[in-house]
Scaffold this active site. Structure first.
Site, PDB file in Angstrom:
ATOM      1  N   ASP A   1       0.857  -1.229  -0.180  1.00  0.00           N
ATOM      2  CA  ASP A   1      -0.087  -0.016   0.028  1.00  0.00           C
ATOM      3  C   ASP A   1       0.851   1.213   0.085  1.00  0.00           C
ATOM      4  O   ASP A   1       1.817   1.531   0.838  1.00  0.00           O
ATOM      5  CB  ASP A   1      -0.803  -0.148   1.288  1.00  0.00           C
ATOM      6  CG  ASP A   1      -1.855   1.078   1.316  1.00  0.00           C
ATOM      7  OD1 ASP A   1      -1.997   1.858   0.435  1.00  0.00           O
ATOM      8  OD2 ASP A   1      -2.698   0.912   2.581  1.00  0.00           O
TER       9      ASP A   1
ATOM     10  N   ASP B   1     -10.293   4.385  -0.900  1.00  0.00           N
ATOM     11  CA  ASP B   1     -10.983   3.558   0.111  1.00  0.00           C
ATOM     12  C   ASP B   1     -12.285   3.494   0.014  1.00  0.00           C
ATOM     13  O   ASP B   1     -12.934   4.650  -0.017  1.00  0.00           O
ATOM     14  CB  ASP B   1     -10.570   3.728   1.712  1.00  0.00           C
ATOM     15  CG  ASP B   1      -9.005   3.576   1.519  1.00  0.00           C
ATOM     16  OD1 ASP B   1      -8.258   3.367   0.869  1.00  0.00           O
ATOM     17  OD2 ASP B   1      -8.754   3.396   2.913  1.00  0.00           O
TER      18      ASP B   1
HETATM   19  C1  GLA Z   1      -5.197   2.668   3.291  1.00  0.00           C
HETATM   20  C2  GLA Z   1      -5.748   1.249   2.136  1.00  0.00           C
HETATM   21  C3  GLA Z   1      -6.638   0.636   2.960  1.00  0.00           C
HETATM   22  C4  GLA Z   1      -6.103   0.024   4.405  1.00  0.00           C
HETATM   23  C5  GLA Z   1      -5.368   1.061   4.959  1.00  0.00           C
HETATM   24  C6  GLA Z   1      -4.436   0.607   6.264  1.00  0.00           C
HETATM   25  O1  GLA Z   1      -6.009   3.346   3.477  1.00  0.00           O
HETATM   26  O2  GLA Z   1      -6.375   1.908   1.059  1.00  0.00           O
HETATM   27  O3  GLA Z   1      -7.194  -0.500   2.558  1.00  0.00           O
HETATM   28  O4  GLA Z   1      -4.983  -1.051   3.804  1.00  0.00           O
HETATM   29  O5  GLA Z   1      -4.566   2.021   4.215  1.00  0.00           O
HETATM   30  O6  GLA Z   1      -3.940   1.707   7.013  1.00  0.00           O
END
Ligand code: GLA
Length: 743
Positions: free
Chosen positions: A493, A557
């Site tokens: 990520d 997200d």
């Molecule tokens: C980002 C990702 C999420 C999750 C968070 C974890 O926001 O897009 O899916 O993995 O980080 O902190």
């Protein structure tokens, strides 16, 4: 730490529990400074030199794109005594600050009135609490409030990564009324014989004072726009008490439950609407049915673990023909293990029987350069547990995945998201888990014993989005660690890696961190599905496969609202041609069941119609299916939603084609996915707020005649006669999911 996107701003506008009373004051703007100093809380502090900021939008979109850390908001507001005078109860003033990314401490004229989460400098360290709503209450008689004069609401915020600041809502102040103490909770849906259903409604009083009023509930047939039942029940609720009522209603699509509580003294009403859950997936047959795509991609020489997904009544008898050398089959558990040294296609014939019948299926192991020949299916900890994930929570979800029969339908990855890392690496630089995960290798081993796969999370940056340690500068060591732990899936990520690319917007700058880890993962004889998570920057669907990515996130997200689902799901229109066996567009994880992004979970805010849309659309899109809820709390409705073999088969179709939108007409969208057997999966979605009748002319989707039209959710042919069109009523935000054989 959650990354912000426009749809999210709407999220909490629908959280009726926090809706303001008749009289209220908006808090739209503040003075703002990054950093931290002890006198910034004081009413007397002079913030003239500070910048102006909008309250309710993250600071990254307001001139501080790369800032993470401490910052202060100072809201100047005159609180009129008329607010107090017009209140009926008059007990307390409420300061509503929506959500804060990630932790805050709030002062009114220098007096602390609330704190949520914890700062890095606090004892015990940083705790992010962005999912929690901030409702801070102050006694109306408190000297902290200056009536009819200027007040300073000073908010100290810490952002641990991703986005920062007050967000996801419009802050305000008002006076609490007793009706604000009323909360509704629906639980324990029961589907009864005779197409009836019952649910328990608990009306609770969250305040330390008695509340009297009238509960009014209605059962409404949405399609016919008719009230089926209408009841008024007087209710007196002592302080901190609750009363349970049983609501009975028909078990079918289109039933709306509307209820409200009218508080006696103020006449203020707290109301709620729910679409009654209804089951579409037929009861599971007793005879064995082998589910899953029937194809598995592996690298030559890498260890294979595959549990044959079979539904039906246990015990089963398994047998396999044409087992290649190097592969064994556990006939007790139905798990294939071993490894195959040479590239090629190996077809095994699986037979499963029980006392009700038998089922056979060809199963192909394709040894080559591609993994995830169909979209990965499983569970990820993020949408439920957020950073509070632990070994015990992961294990309870894995257990539930097996015990509740989800593995029988092909769900098999158990992925630990952010929050597992210790605060410091070992002196050697090796990453270790924090105290919540006593032994990662043992966890992986336990999952493998059950035929499940083990996933983990990291960031190419120094810090993850949740502020935990990332892999920057330690990529080789981390890949080795994952190998040693038996990891089968890595979600990588971007998060704070953007600090390293500041200003460099070239494609290579985006690809580089993914190349570094790709090359490290390659060095190990283990099939680790590589999940690229960078929110779609630089059209990742065009190059994710070059990174050896098996999937790549195409969006920011997701959250459990229609706005989020709609803006993400229905915008997947420009990437369809890039999806293929081994490489998938990832519109983020599922938001059904009990979710919450932290310790406090709530049932998804999606209506049942929206949940059918969610699973249908994700299946049409050939999206990875990662359940994001606490699986130990799966209810009958959610399980029914996740265990429909025909719906899952659309997602897992071996042709790997992604649906495209063919019609977008006045609130109706029609998406079509060509399937390997020559038929078409078609989703007809109603994105509007009311039931809609729609006549789908097959020629509009390039079919002149349909010979079989099947309702995929109900697993029932609608007609077997040649048809040129079909019409139906589609519920608001709902779908009709069809499989059409025709030409
Ligand atoms: C980002 C990702 C999420 C999750 C968070 C974890 O926001 O897009 O899916 O993995 O980080 O902190």
């Amino acid at each position: 730490m959650i990354r912000f996107f426009i749809g999210i701003a709407l999220w909490f506008s629908i959280q009726v529990a926090y809706a303001q009373n008749g009289k209220y004051l908006k808090l739209p703007a503040a003075k703002f400074s990054i950093g931290d100093a002890s006198d910034w809380k004081a009413a007397a502090f002079n913030d003239n030199q500070w910048k102006d900021i909008k309250v309710g939008e993250v600071w990254q979109s307001q001139g501080y794109p790369d800032y993470h850390g401490y910052a202060w908001y100072r809201i100047h507001v005159t609180i009129p005594s008329s607010l107090k005078q017009s209140a009926v109860w008059g007990d307390s003033l409420r300061v509503f600050l929506a959500h804060v990314n990630d932790a805050d401490e709030t002062y009114l004229n220098g007096t602390l009135i609330g704190k949520t989460g914890a700062f890095p400098d606090d004892q015990g360290g940083y705790i992010s609490k962005w999912p929690a709503s901030r409702n801070y209450c102050v006694a109306a008689g408190s000297p902290a409030i200056k009536w009819d004069a200027e007040n300073i609401i000073a908010i100290k915020v810490f952002d641990g990564g991703g986005s920062g600041g007050i967000f996801m809502g419009s802050p305000f102040i008002d006076m609490l009324e007793k009706s604000d103490g009323i909360a509704f909770n629906l639980s324990g849906i029961e589907f009864l014989p005779g197409s009836k259903a019952e649910q328990k409604l608990t009306v609770s009083n969250k305040f330390n004072t008695a509340i009297a009023g009238i509960l009014h509930y209605q059962v409404i047939d949405e399609l016919k726009d008719r009230v089926i039942e209408d009841k008024l029940i007087p209710a007196s609720l002592p302080a901190y008490s609750g009363k349970a009522f049983t609501l009975a209603f028909p078990h079918r699509e289109g039933i709306k439950l509307v209820y409200d509580f009218k508080e006696k003294a103020s006449g203020k009403v707290k109301s709620f609407t729910e679409i009654a859950p209804y089951l579409l997936t037929p009861k599971e047959p007793l005879e064995p049915l082998i589910n899953g795509a029937g194809v598995l991609g592996v690298h030559a020489g890498s260890p294979i673990i595959y549990k044959v997904p079979v539904s039906g009544q246990r015990p089963f008898k398994y047998s396999i023909q044409h087992l290649p050398a190097g592969i064994s089959f556990d006939t007790q558990k139905g798990i294939i293990t071993g490894s195959l040294p040479k590239n090629g296609s190996y077809t095994l014939n699986i037979k499963v029987s029980n006392r009700f019948g038998e089922n056979r299926k060809a199963f192909i192991i394709k040894v080559g350069d591609k993994l995830a020949l169909t979209p990965p299916m499983g569970w990820n900890s993020w949408n439920c547990w957020g950073l509070s994930v632990s070994d015990a929570k992961v294990k309870s979800s894995a257990r539930a995945m097996i015990d509740k029969g989800l593995t029988d339908y092909g769900w098999n990855y158990i992925n630990v998201d952010d929050g597992w890392q210790a605060a410091q690496r070992l002196n050697s630089g090796e990453i270790i888990p924090n105290e919540k995960f006593p032994d990662m290798k043992a966890l992986g081993g336990q999952l493998h014993q059950e035929g499940l796969k083990f996933g983990i999370y990291s960031s190419p940056g120094a810090k993850t989005c949740g502020g935990f340690l990332g892999s920057f500068g330690h990529e080789a060591q981390d890949a080795m660690t994952y190998f040693n732990w038996g990891v089968d899936y890595l979600k990588y990520d971007l998060c704070s890696y953007s600090d390293n690319t500041a200003g460099d917007t070239t494609l290579y700058a985006q690809q580089k961190p993914y190349i570094v880890m790709r090359d490290e993962l390659k060095k190990h004889q283990r099939d680790m599905v590589y999940s690229i998570c960078q929110y779609g920057i630089h059209d990742v669907w065009k190059w994710g496969a070059e990174m050896n990515g098996s999937l790549w996130r195409t969006t920011e997200d997701i959250t459990d609202t229609w706005e989020s689902l709609y803006s993400i799901g229905f915008s997947q229109t420009n990437n369809a041609t890039y999806a293929h066996p081994g490489g998938w567009n990832d519109p983020d994880m599922l938001i059904v069941g009990m979710v919450g992004w932290g310790e406090n979970l709530h049932p998804t805010n999606l209506t049942p119609y929206e949940q059918y849309t969610h699973i249908s659309l994700w299946s049409l899109l050939s999206a990875p299916l990662l359940i994001g809820c606490d699986m130990s709390k799966l209810d009958e409705f959610t399980l029914n939603l996740l265990k429909n073999r025909e719906v899952i088969a659309l997602d897992q179709d071996v042709s790997g084609k992604q649906a495209e939108r063919l019609i977008n007409d006045n609130g109706i969208q029609v998406w079509l996915k060509p399937l390997a057997d020559g038929s078409k999966a078609v989703g007809v979605f109603n994105t509007g707020d009311k039931y809609k009748n729609y006549n789908l002319q097959f020629k509009q989707i390039n079919l002149t005649k349909a010979t079989v039209v099947r309702d995929v959710w109900k697993q029932k042919d609608i007609t077997a006669a040649p048809l040129k069109n079909i019409s139906f009523n589609i519920p608001p935000h709902g779908v009709r999911l069809l499989k059409i054989i025709g030409r």
